[in-house]
Design a protein around this motif. Structure first.
Motif, PDB file in Angstrom:
ATOM      1  N   ASP A  38      15.981  16.747 -16.626  1.00  0.00           N
ATOM      2  CA  ASP A  38      16.657  15.813 -15.727  1.00  0.00           C
ATOM      3  C   ASP A  38      17.880  16.505 -15.165  1.00  0.00           C
ATOM      4  OD1 ASP A  38      17.430  12.819 -14.926  1.00  0.00           O
ATOM      5  OD2 ASP A  38      19.208  13.824 -15.702  1.00  0.00           O
ATOM      6  N   ASP A  39      18.036  16.481 -13.836  1.00  0.00           N
ATOM      7  CA  ASP A  39      19.216  17.096 -13.232  1.00  0.00           C
ATOM      8  C   ASP A  39      20.126  16.066 -12.560  1.00  0.00           C
ATOM      9  OD1 ASP A  39      17.799  16.453 -10.962  1.00  0.00           O
ATOM     10  OD2 ASP A  39      17.779  18.476 -10.138  1.00  0.00           O
ATOM     11  N   SER A  40      19.860  14.783 -12.808  1.00  0.00           N
ATOM     12  CA  SER A  40      20.623  13.730 -12.139  1.00  0.00           C
ATOM     13  C   SER A  40      21.809  13.249 -12.965  1.00  0.00           C
ATOM     14  CB  SER A  40      19.723  12.532 -11.845  1.00  0.00           C
ATOM     15  OG  SER A  40      19.388  11.853 -13.049  1.00  0.00           O
ATOM     16  N   GLY A  41      21.781  13.512 -14.259  1.00  0.00           N
ATOM     17  CA  GLY A  41      22.815  12.983 -15.138  1.00  0.00           C
ATOM     18  C   GLY A  41      22.525  11.556 -15.576  1.00  0.00           C
ATOM     19  N   SER A  42      21.480  10.948 -15.024  1.00  0.00           N
ATOM     20  CA  SER A  42      21.170   9.549 -15.324  1.00  0.00           C
ATOM     21  C   SER A  42      20.028   9.379 -16.322  1.00  0.00           C
ATOM     22  CB  SER A  42      20.795   8.818 -14.037  1.00  0.00           C
ATOM     23  OG  SER A  42      21.864   8.852 -13.130  1.00  0.00           O
ATOM     24  N   GLY A  43      19.191  10.394 -16.463  1.00  0.00           N
ATOM     25  CA  GLY A  43      18.020  10.293 -17.329  1.00  0.00           C
ATOM     26  C   GLY A  43      16.895   9.554 -16.635  1.00  0.00           C
ATOM     27  N   ASP A  44      15.683   9.718 -17.142  1.00  0.00           N
ATOM     28  CA  ASP A  44      14.527   9.050 -16.555  1.00  0.00           C
ATOM     29  C   ASP A  44      13.347   9.190 -17.505  1.00  0.00           C
ATOM     30  OD1 ASP A  44      13.678   7.465 -14.385  1.00  0.00           O
ATOM     31  OD2 ASP A  44      12.532   9.128 -13.576  1.00  0.00           O
ATOM     32  N   THR A  45      12.230   8.617 -17.097  1.00  0.00           N
ATOM     33  CA  THR A  45      11.009   8.643 -17.889  1.00  0.00           C
ATOM     34  C   THR A  45       9.870   9.199 -17.047  1.00  0.00           C
ATOM     35  OG1 THR A  45      11.731   6.707 -19.135  1.00  0.00           O
ATOM     36  CG2 THR A  45       9.385   7.226 -19.212  1.00  0.00           C
ATOM     37  N   ALA A  46       9.060  10.050 -17.664  1.00  0.00           N
ATOM     38  CA  ALA A  46       7.873  10.595 -17.003  1.00  0.00           C
ATOM     39  C   ALA A  46       6.657  10.310 -17.870  1.00  0.00           C
ATOM     40  CB  ALA A  46       8.003  12.092 -16.783  1.00  0.00           C
ATOM     41  N   THR A  47       5.549  10.041 -17.209  1.00  0.00           N
ATOM     42  CA  THR A  47       4.274   9.874 -17.895  1.00  0.00           C
ATOM     43  C   THR A  47       3.370  11.029 -17.489  1.00  0.00           C
ATOM     44  OG1 THR A  47       4.505   7.474 -17.900  1.00  0.00           O
ATOM     45  CG2 THR A  47       2.289   8.355 -18.250  1.00  0.00           C
ATOM     46  N   LEU A  48       2.809  11.720 -18.481  1.00  0.00           N
ATOM     47  CA  LEU A  48       1.891  12.831 -18.249  1.00  0.00           C
ATOM     48  C   LEU A  48       0.473  12.371 -18.550  1.00  0.00           C
ATOM     49  CD1 LEU A  48       3.959  15.606 -19.998  1.00  0.00           C
ATOM     50  CD2 LEU A  48       3.585  15.377 -17.559  1.00  0.00           C
ATOM     51  N   THR A  49      -0.456  12.730 -17.655  1.00  0.00           N
ATOM     52  CA  THR A  49      -1.859  12.371 -17.850  1.00  0.00           C
ATOM     53  C   THR A  49      -2.754  13.572 -17.592  1.00  0.00           C
ATOM     54  OG1 THR A  49      -2.076  11.636 -15.552  1.00  0.00           O
ATOM     55  CG2 THR A  49      -1.563   9.943 -17.196  1.00  0.00           C
ATOM     56  N   ILE A  50      -3.953  13.519 -18.170  1.00  0.00           N
ATOM     57  CA  ILE A  50      -4.990  14.496 -17.876  1.00  0.00           C
ATOM     58  C   ILE A  50      -6.190  13.721 -17.347  1.00  0.00           C
ATOM     59  CG2 ILE A  50      -6.646  16.136 -18.835  1.00  0.00           C
ATOM     60  CD1 ILE A  50      -4.511  17.096 -20.695  1.00  0.00           C
ATOM     61  N   THR A  51      -6.674  14.139 -16.168  1.00  0.00           N
ATOM     62  CA  THR A  51      -7.851  13.536 -15.570  1.00  0.00           C
ATOM     63  C   THR A  51      -9.029  14.458 -15.850  1.00  0.00           C
ATOM     64  OG1 THR A  51      -6.511  12.557 -13.827  1.00  0.00           O
ATOM     65  CG2 THR A  51      -8.874  12.717 -13.421  1.00  0.00           C
ATOM     66  N   ALA A  52     -10.072  13.878 -16.435  1.00  0.00           N
ATOM     67  CA  ALA A  52     -11.308  14.610 -16.735  1.00  0.00           C
ATOM     68  C   ALA A  52     -12.448  13.813 -16.124  1.00  0.00           C
ATOM     69  CB  ALA A  52     -11.494  14.768 -18.235  1.00  0.00           C
ATOM     70  N   GLY A  53     -12.938  14.280 -14.972  1.00  0.00           N
ATOM     71  CA  GLY A  53     -13.961  13.525 -14.251  1.00  0.00           C
ATOM     72  C   GLY A  53     -13.367  12.217 -13.763  1.00  0.00           C
TER      73      GLY A  53
END
Length: 112
Positions: A38-53
């Motif tokens: 995070d480079d904003s100083g505010s923080g955040d949330t990310a969701t990581l996914t893997i698509t298979a077909g």
């Protein structure tokens, strides 16, 4: 068999699901590290996914503190040919993702 080391970098400038890496045909990938910063100083949330077909698998929902960097993986992750790694941020323009991986490509004499 050929081995190539790669680094993929993405700035999550939108809240759309963003492709970070697509494993090429005839290839397997071993992901060694996924860093989210995070480079904003505010923080955040990310969701990581893997698509298979047609299936989508949620890998991780990561909360990153302001001005911090978190390692998502605790162990290497193997991706199969044509699978896609994506990230989606809750807020645009706060998070960056860096993926370090190794591609293993088969050849006609030594298939995977």
């Amino acid at each position: 068999m050929a081995i190539e080391y790669k680094s993929k970098k993405v700035d999550l400038t939108t809240t759309n699901n963003t492709t970070i890496y697509t494993c090429p045909a005839e290839t397997k990938a071993i992901i060694k590290s996924i860093l989210i910063s995070d480079d904003s100083g505010s923080g955040d949330t990310a969701t990581l996914t893997i698509t298979a077909g047609s299936s989508v698998f949620r890998l991780k929902k990561e909360v990153v503190s302001g001005d911090a960097t978190d390692e998502v993986l605790t162990h290497p992750l193997v991706m199969e040919a044509t699978e896609i790694l994506k990230a989606q941020a809750v807020t645009a323009d706060r998070l960056h993702v860096i993926v370090s991986l190794m591609e293993v490509t088969s050849d006609t004499n030594n298939p995977l």
